[in-house]
Write a protein that holds these residues in place. Structure first.
Motif, PDB file in Angstrom:
ATOM      1  N   THR A  42     -16.736  -8.498  -2.377  1.00  0.00           N
ATOM      2  CA  THR A  42     -16.096  -9.317  -0.976  1.00  0.00           C
ATOM      3  C   THR A  42     -16.471 -10.852  -1.553  1.00  0.00           C
ATOM      4  O   THR A  42     -15.402 -11.661  -1.448  1.00  0.00           O
ATOM      5  CB  THR A  42     -16.913  -9.164   0.162  1.00  0.00           C
ATOM      6  OG1 THR A  42     -17.011  -7.374   0.420  1.00  0.00           O
ATOM      7  CG2 THR A  42     -16.453  -9.640   1.358  1.00  0.00           C
ATOM      8  N   ASP A  43     -17.251 -11.139  -2.148  1.00  0.00           N
ATOM      9  CA  ASP A  43     -17.684 -12.425  -2.588  1.00  0.00           C
ATOM     10  C   ASP A  43     -16.534 -13.162  -3.224  1.00  0.00           C
ATOM     11  O   ASP A  43     -15.784 -14.148  -3.118  1.00  0.00           O
ATOM     12  CB  ASP A  43     -18.818 -12.472  -3.342  1.00  0.00           C
ATOM     13  CG  ASP A  43     -19.395 -13.882  -3.539  1.00  0.00           C
ATOM     14  OD1 ASP A  43     -19.383 -14.713  -2.686  1.00  0.00           O
ATOM     15  OD2 ASP A  43     -20.136 -14.221  -4.647  1.00  0.00           O
ATOM     16  N   VAL A  44     -16.007 -12.059  -4.454  1.00  0.00           N
ATOM     17  CA  VAL A  44     -15.187 -12.432  -5.188  1.00  0.00           C
ATOM     18  C   VAL A  44     -13.777 -12.504  -4.864  1.00  0.00           C
ATOM     19  O   VAL A  44     -13.039 -13.556  -4.899  1.00  0.00           O
ATOM     20  CB  VAL A  44     -15.073 -11.559  -6.523  1.00  0.00           C
ATOM     21  CG1 VAL A  44     -13.802 -11.805  -7.387  1.00  0.00           C
ATOM     22  CG2 VAL A  44     -16.197 -11.681  -7.591  1.00  0.00           C
ATOM     23  N   CYS A  45     -13.247 -11.770  -3.868  1.00  0.00           N
ATOM     24  CA  CYS A  45     -12.043 -11.337  -3.410  1.00  0.00           C
ATOM     25  C   CYS A  45     -11.966 -12.289  -2.225  1.00  0.00           C
ATOM     26  O   CYS A  45     -10.609 -12.681  -2.042  1.00  0.00           O
ATOM     27  CB  CYS A  45     -11.746  -9.743  -3.031  1.00  0.00           C
ATOM     28  SG  CYS A  45     -11.809  -8.900  -4.485  1.00  0.00           S
ATOM     29  N   LEU A  60      -7.590 -10.835   9.099  1.00  0.00           N
ATOM     30  CA  LEU A  60      -6.809 -10.824   7.760  1.00  0.00           C
ATOM     31  C   LEU A  60      -5.235 -10.679   8.087  1.00  0.00           C
ATOM     32  O   LEU A  60      -4.907  -9.806   8.729  1.00  0.00           O
ATOM     33  CB  LEU A  60      -7.232  -9.567   6.870  1.00  0.00           C
ATOM     34  CG  LEU A  60      -8.690  -9.731   6.411  1.00  0.00           C
ATOM     35  CD1 LEU A  60      -8.896  -8.313   5.659  1.00  0.00           C
ATOM     36  CD2 LEU A  60      -9.031 -10.967   5.496  1.00  0.00           C
ATOM     37  N   ASP A  61      -4.525 -11.838   7.498  1.00  0.00           N
ATOM     38  CA  ASP A  61      -3.233 -11.645   7.934  1.00  0.00           C
ATOM     39  C   ASP A  61      -2.530 -10.700   6.797  1.00  0.00           C
ATOM     40  O   ASP A  61      -3.156 -10.011   5.985  1.00  0.00           O
ATOM     41  CB  ASP A  61      -2.408 -13.156   7.877  1.00  0.00           C
ATOM     42  CG  ASP A  61      -2.418 -13.771   6.647  1.00  0.00           C
ATOM     43  OD1 ASP A  61      -2.706 -12.978   5.474  1.00  0.00           O
ATOM     44  OD2 ASP A  61      -2.516 -14.945   6.505  1.00  0.00           O
ATOM     45  N   LYS A  62      -1.092 -10.554   7.274  1.00  0.00           N
ATOM     46  CA  LYS A  62      -0.456  -9.631   6.138  1.00  0.00           C
ATOM     47  C   LYS A  62      -0.129  -9.895   4.545  1.00  0.00           C
ATOM     48  O   LYS A  62       0.042  -9.124   3.900  1.00  0.00           O
ATOM     49  CB  LYS A  62       1.128  -9.471   6.740  1.00  0.00           C
ATOM     50  CG  LYS A  62       2.013 -10.618   6.435  1.00  0.00           C
ATOM     51  CD  LYS A  62       3.258 -10.606   6.815  1.00  0.00           C
ATOM     52  CE  LYS A  62       4.114 -11.787   7.187  1.00  0.00           C
ATOM     53  NZ  LYS A  62       5.331 -12.162   7.207  1.00  0.00           N
ATOM     54  N   TYR A  63      -0.672 -11.153   4.164  1.00  0.00           N
ATOM     55  CA  TYR A  63      -0.758 -11.517   2.769  1.00  0.00           C
ATOM     56  C   TYR A  63      -2.367 -10.936   2.251  1.00  0.00           C
ATOM     57  O   TYR A  63      -2.455 -10.887   1.171  1.00  0.00           O
ATOM     58  CB  TYR A  63      -0.677 -12.917   2.597  1.00  0.00           C
ATOM     59  CG  TYR A  63       0.777 -13.358   2.968  1.00  0.00           C
ATOM     60  CD1 TYR A  63       2.107 -12.936   2.291  1.00  0.00           C
ATOM     61  CD2 TYR A  63       1.129 -14.109   3.976  1.00  0.00           C
ATOM     62  CE1 TYR A  63       3.208 -13.194   2.661  1.00  0.00           C
ATOM     63  CE2 TYR A  63       2.280 -14.429   4.312  1.00  0.00           C
ATOM     64  CZ  TYR A  63       3.396 -13.892   3.766  1.00  0.00           C
ATOM     65  OH  TYR A  63       4.640 -14.262   4.368  1.00  0.00           O
ATOM     66  N   GLU A  64      -3.207 -11.523   3.198  1.00  0.00           N
ATOM     67  CA  GLU A  64      -4.656 -11.518   2.812  1.00  0.00           C
ATOM     68  C   GLU A  64      -4.963 -10.162   2.586  1.00  0.00           C
ATOM     69  O   GLU A  64      -5.876  -9.718   1.606  1.00  0.00           O
ATOM     70  CB  GLU A  64      -5.645 -12.226   3.825  1.00  0.00           C
ATOM     71  CG  GLU A  64      -5.285 -13.675   3.918  1.00  0.00           C
ATOM     72  CD  GLU A  64      -5.698 -14.409   5.099  1.00  0.00           C
ATOM     73  OE1 GLU A  64      -5.761 -15.482   5.115  1.00  0.00           O
ATOM     74  OE2 GLU A  64      -6.228 -13.733   6.227  1.00  0.00           O
ATOM     75  N   PRO A  66      -3.597  -6.991   1.660  1.00  0.00           N
ATOM     76  CA  PRO A  66      -3.131  -6.460   0.623  1.00  0.00           C
ATOM     77  C   PRO A  66      -3.875  -7.163  -0.666  1.00  0.00           C
ATOM     78  O   PRO A  66      -4.145  -6.614  -1.364  1.00  0.00           O
ATOM     79  CB  PRO A  66      -1.755  -6.583   0.453  1.00  0.00           C
ATOM     80  CG  PRO A  66      -1.102  -7.132   1.776  1.00  0.00           C
ATOM     81  CD  PRO A  66      -2.244  -7.578   2.704  1.00  0.00           C
ATOM     82  N   CYS A  67      -3.957  -8.439  -0.648  1.00  0.00           N
ATOM     83  CA  CYS A  67      -4.535  -9.336  -1.538  1.00  0.00           C
ATOM     84  C   CYS A  67      -5.912  -8.809  -1.687  1.00  0.00           C
ATOM     85  O   CYS A  67      -6.476  -8.575  -2.909  1.00  0.00           O
ATOM     86  CB  CYS A  67      -4.462 -10.639  -1.209  1.00  0.00           C
ATOM     87  SG  CYS A  67      -5.299 -11.849  -2.523  1.00  0.00           S
TER      88      CYS A  67
ATOM     89  N   VAL B  75     -12.770  -4.168   1.584  1.00  0.00           N
ATOM     90  CA  VAL B  75     -13.349  -4.057   0.484  1.00  0.00           C
ATOM     91  C   VAL B  75     -14.244  -2.773   0.173  1.00  0.00           C
ATOM     92  O   VAL B  75     -13.905  -1.808  -0.696  1.00  0.00           O
ATOM     93  CB  VAL B  75     -14.263  -5.040   0.036  1.00  0.00           C
ATOM     94  CG1 VAL B  75     -15.163  -4.892  -1.445  1.00  0.00           C
ATOM     95  CG2 VAL B  75     -13.447  -6.373  -0.529  1.00  0.00           C
ATOM     96  N   SER B  76     -14.829  -2.351   1.198  1.00  0.00           N
ATOM     97  CA  SER B  76     -15.712  -1.337   1.433  1.00  0.00           C
ATOM     98  C   SER B  76     -14.859  -0.074   1.344  1.00  0.00           C
ATOM     99  O   SER B  76     -14.977   1.038   0.421  1.00  0.00           O
ATOM    100  CB  SER B  76     -16.525  -1.226   2.456  1.00  0.00           C
ATOM    101  OG  SER B  76     -17.164  -0.006   2.716  1.00  0.00           O
ATOM    102  N   LYS B  77     -13.893   0.062   2.245  1.00  0.00           N
ATOM    103  CA  LYS B  77     -12.958   1.071   2.191  1.00  0.00           C
ATOM    104  C   LYS B  77     -12.278   1.158   0.714  1.00  0.00           C
ATOM    105  O   LYS B  77     -12.289   2.586   0.259  1.00  0.00           O
ATOM    106  CB  LYS B  77     -11.662   0.951   2.919  1.00  0.00           C
ATOM    107  CG  LYS B  77     -12.042   1.632   4.303  1.00  0.00           C
ATOM    108  CD  LYS B  77     -10.955   1.464   5.521  1.00  0.00           C
ATOM    109  CE  LYS B  77     -11.425   0.545   6.509  1.00  0.00           C
ATOM    110  NZ  LYS B  77     -10.390  -0.113   7.336  1.00  0.00           N
ATOM    111  N   THR B  78     -11.419   0.410   0.014  1.00  0.00           N
ATOM    112  CA  THR B  78     -10.770   0.425  -1.089  1.00  0.00           C
ATOM    113  C   THR B  78     -11.698   0.833  -2.190  1.00  0.00           C
ATOM    114  O   THR B  78     -11.666   1.727  -2.906  1.00  0.00           O
ATOM    115  CB  THR B  78     -10.152  -1.002  -1.485  1.00  0.00           C
ATOM    116  OG1 THR B  78      -9.720  -1.519  -0.496  1.00  0.00           O
ATOM    117  CG2 THR B  78      -9.541  -0.800  -2.709  1.00  0.00           C
ATOM    118  N   TYR B  79     -13.189   0.388  -2.224  1.00  0.00           N
ATOM    119  CA  TYR B  79     -14.080   0.614  -3.270  1.00  0.00           C
ATOM    120  C   TYR B  79     -14.520   2.161  -3.299  1.00  0.00           C
ATOM    121  O   TYR B  79     -14.391   2.821  -4.198  1.00  0.00           O
ATOM    122  CB  TYR B  79     -15.014  -0.168  -3.291  1.00  0.00           C
ATOM    123  CG  TYR B  79     -16.238  -0.260  -4.268  1.00  0.00           C
ATOM    124  CD1 TYR B  79     -15.808  -0.187  -5.617  1.00  0.00           C
ATOM    125  CD2 TYR B  79     -17.554  -0.133  -4.108  1.00  0.00           C
ATOM    126  CE1 TYR B  79     -16.672  -0.130  -6.620  1.00  0.00           C
ATOM    127  CE2 TYR B  79     -18.494   0.293  -4.950  1.00  0.00           C
ATOM    128  CZ  TYR B  79     -18.196   0.030  -6.289  1.00  0.00           C
ATOM    129  OH  TYR B  79     -19.096   0.427  -7.265  1.00  0.00           O
TER     130      TYR B  79
END
Lengths: 91, 97
Positions: A42-45, A60-64, A66-67, B75-79
């Motif tokens: 989470t920190d990195v992303c 989180l918007d529609k770009y964030e 999926p990113c 992140v949690s769900k994806t991971y």
């Protein structure tokens, strides 16, 4: 930590309880490792996917969104590449 | 889980230990989240610390917190989905990261 653990006499536990506890701790450690990975991912992303500067909207918007998902998957892909390369160098 | 009732009530030593371990884990998790959240949101919302926290900075913080937690959940769900996929296909990723 001065919790209630101080009052527990572990030697009084039955073998079955000890075994169960051991398995429990193994499972909990696994969970803790996964959670720690989630924190660092989470920190990195967050840094990569949420544009620098102030935050106006909590969602989180529609770009964030999926990113963030792709960030996690690509980070893990990259991790695999590193491992594979190290493996190759070693072998 | 058969020990769940006992874990709530206190009772035997085994459940006491289990409960304590879970509490520590939850505490550690919460502490980590607060730390990261503050780090990121302070960086974004308070670029130049003034004499006090302005209304705008506070609003930014509230939004930033919500966004960070949403990101954490994503992140949690994806991971977790990834770990499950890899463990089914037999890859060793979940052990290494």
């Amino acid at each position: 930590m001065s919790g209630p653990l101080a009052n527990v006499d572990v030697s009084k536990l039955s073998d079955r309880d000890k075994q169960e506890l051991q398995q429990f701790v193994v499972n909990e450690s696994q969970k803790a490792r996964i959670q720690s990975s989630i924190h660092s991912l989470t920190d990195v992303c967050f840094k990569k996917c949420i544009p620098a500067g102030g935050v106006k909207n909590g969602k989180l918007d529609k770009y964030e969104e999926p990113c963030v998902r792709q960030c996690v998957d690509r980070f893990l892909d990259a991790n695999l590449v590193v491992l594979r390369e190290l493996e190759r160098l070693r072998g | 889980m058969d020990s769940f009732g006992g874990a709530l009530g206190g009772g035997d030593p085994k459940s006491q230990i289990m409960r304590q371990v879970q509490q520590e884990a939850a505490m550690q998790n919460a502490r980590m989240l607060v730390e990261k959240l503050n780090e990121h949101c302070f960086d974004r919302c308070v670029p130049k610390p003034g004499a006090s926290l302005s209304k705008g900075e506070e609003g930014c913080f509230t939004a930033c917190m919500e966004k960070y937690m949403s990101a954490w959940n994503t992140v949690s769900k994806t991971y977790v989905a990834r770990i499950q996929k890899e463990s089914q296909s037999g890859a060793a990723l979940s052990n290494t990261f």
